[in-house]
Design an enzyme around this catalytic site. Sequence first.
Site, short mmCIF file in Angstrom:
data_model
loop_
_atom_site.label_atom_id
_atom_site.label_comp_id
_atom_site.label_asym_id
_atom_site.label_seq_id
_atom_site.Cartn_x
_atom_site.Cartn_y
_atom_site.Cartn_z
N ASN A 12 0.86 -1.19 0.00
CA ASN A 12 0.00 0.00 0.00
C ASN A 12 0.89 1.24 0.00
O ASN A 12 1.46 1.59 1.03
CB ASN A 12 -0.92 -0.03 1.23
CG ASN A 12 -1.84 1.17 1.30
OD1 ASN A 12 -1.96 1.94 0.34
ND2 ASN A 12 -2.50 1.34 2.43
N LYS A 14 0.03 4.26 -0.33
CA LYS A 14 -0.67 5.40 0.30
C LYS A 14 -0.50 6.66 -0.57
O LYS A 14 -0.46 6.56 -1.79
CB LYS A 14 -0.20 5.58 1.74
CG LYS A 14 -0.37 4.28 2.55
CD LYS A 14 -0.17 4.46 4.03
CE LYS A 14 -0.35 3.12 4.74
NZ LYS A 14 -0.25 3.25 6.22
N HIS A 96 -9.51 0.40 5.07
CA HIS A 96 -8.24 0.68 5.74
C HIS A 96 -8.49 1.61 6.93
O HIS A 96 -9.36 2.48 6.89
CB HIS A 96 -7.24 1.30 4.76
CG HIS A 96 -5.85 1.34 5.29
ND1 HIS A 96 -5.41 2.31 6.16
CD2 HIS A 96 -4.79 0.52 5.09
CE1 HIS A 96 -4.15 2.10 6.47
NE2 HIS A 96 -3.74 1.01 5.83
N GLU A 166 -5.20 -5.46 10.57
CA GLU A 166 -4.19 -4.42 10.81
C GLU A 166 -4.49 -3.75 12.14
O GLU A 166 -5.35 -2.88 12.22
CB GLU A 166 -4.19 -3.41 9.66
CG GLU A 166 -5.57 -3.02 9.13
CD GLU A 166 -5.58 -1.69 8.40
OE1 GLU A 166 -4.56 -1.35 7.79
OE2 GLU A 166 -6.59 -0.98 8.48
#
Length: 249
Positions: A12, A14, A96, A166
Site C-alpha cells: 500500500n 498510500k 483501511h 491491521e
Amino acid sequence: MAPSRKFFVGGNWKMNGRKKCLGELICTLNAAKLPADTEVVCAPPTAYIDFARQKLDPKIAVAAQNCYKVTNGAFTGEISPGMIKDLGATWVVLGHSERRHIFGESDELIGQKVNHALSEGLGVIACIGEKLDEREAGITEKVVFEQTKAIADNVKDWCKVVLAYEPVWAIGTGKTATPQQAQEVHEKLRGWLKCNVSEGVAQCTRIIYGGSVTGATCKELASQPDVDGFLVGGASLKPEFVDIINAKQ
C-alpha cells in the site's frame, strides 16, 4: 498456512511518490526474483494506477486504495470500480484504518463498498483492526468481529476476498504485533468465519497481517499457521519490500 491458501503480499503506497521515484521502485520490483507461489499486488495512488500498470511486470497485480459504492454519479473526488478496472487494476483496498479514522468511513459504508466492488469483478483486500485503547480494554475480538460481520454480510463469493488484519496501534508506529499476537487474532478470525460463514470459507480465505511489517519482522510472522501474507505500508516503498515478498522462502 493451509496449502490451498496462496501467500499474498500487498504493498500500500498510500499518498506517496512521484513518477520518478515510483518508477525506480517499479524497476527494483521488476528486476527482483519473486516467488511464483506468492501473489503480489501493489496499490499506488489513484493518479498513478495507469502508470504502475503499464510499468510493472504483468505478474504483479495493481490495486486501487479506495472506491465508492455506486457505478456513476455526482460524487466529487470519488472513483468507481468500473473506472479502476478501466485503468488496468484488478484489486481494491477497502476499510483501511486511515479511511475509517481520518475520513470517518463506517462499517456500513465499507460493507456497501465491498459489495459493489465484488459485483463489478474486482478483488477486495478488506481491512479490519482495533485501536490501542480497544486492545487495552480487552475488546479486540468484539471490534474485529463486528467489522468482519459488516463485510461478510455483503459477500456472496469469498474467492476474491482477502481479509487484512491491521492493528491500528501498529500502523506507521514502528510497533508490530508479536507473531503470537497476530496468530491469536488470525486464528480467532478464521474461527469466526467457520461459525458464521462456512468451514470452507474459513479454510480458503486468506487472512493477512498489516502493521509495520519490515524485512526484519516478516519471516517469523509468515511462519504462523494462520498468517497468509502481509499488507505492507511504508516498507513497500523501499527495496526491503522484496525481502517481505520472499518471507516464505
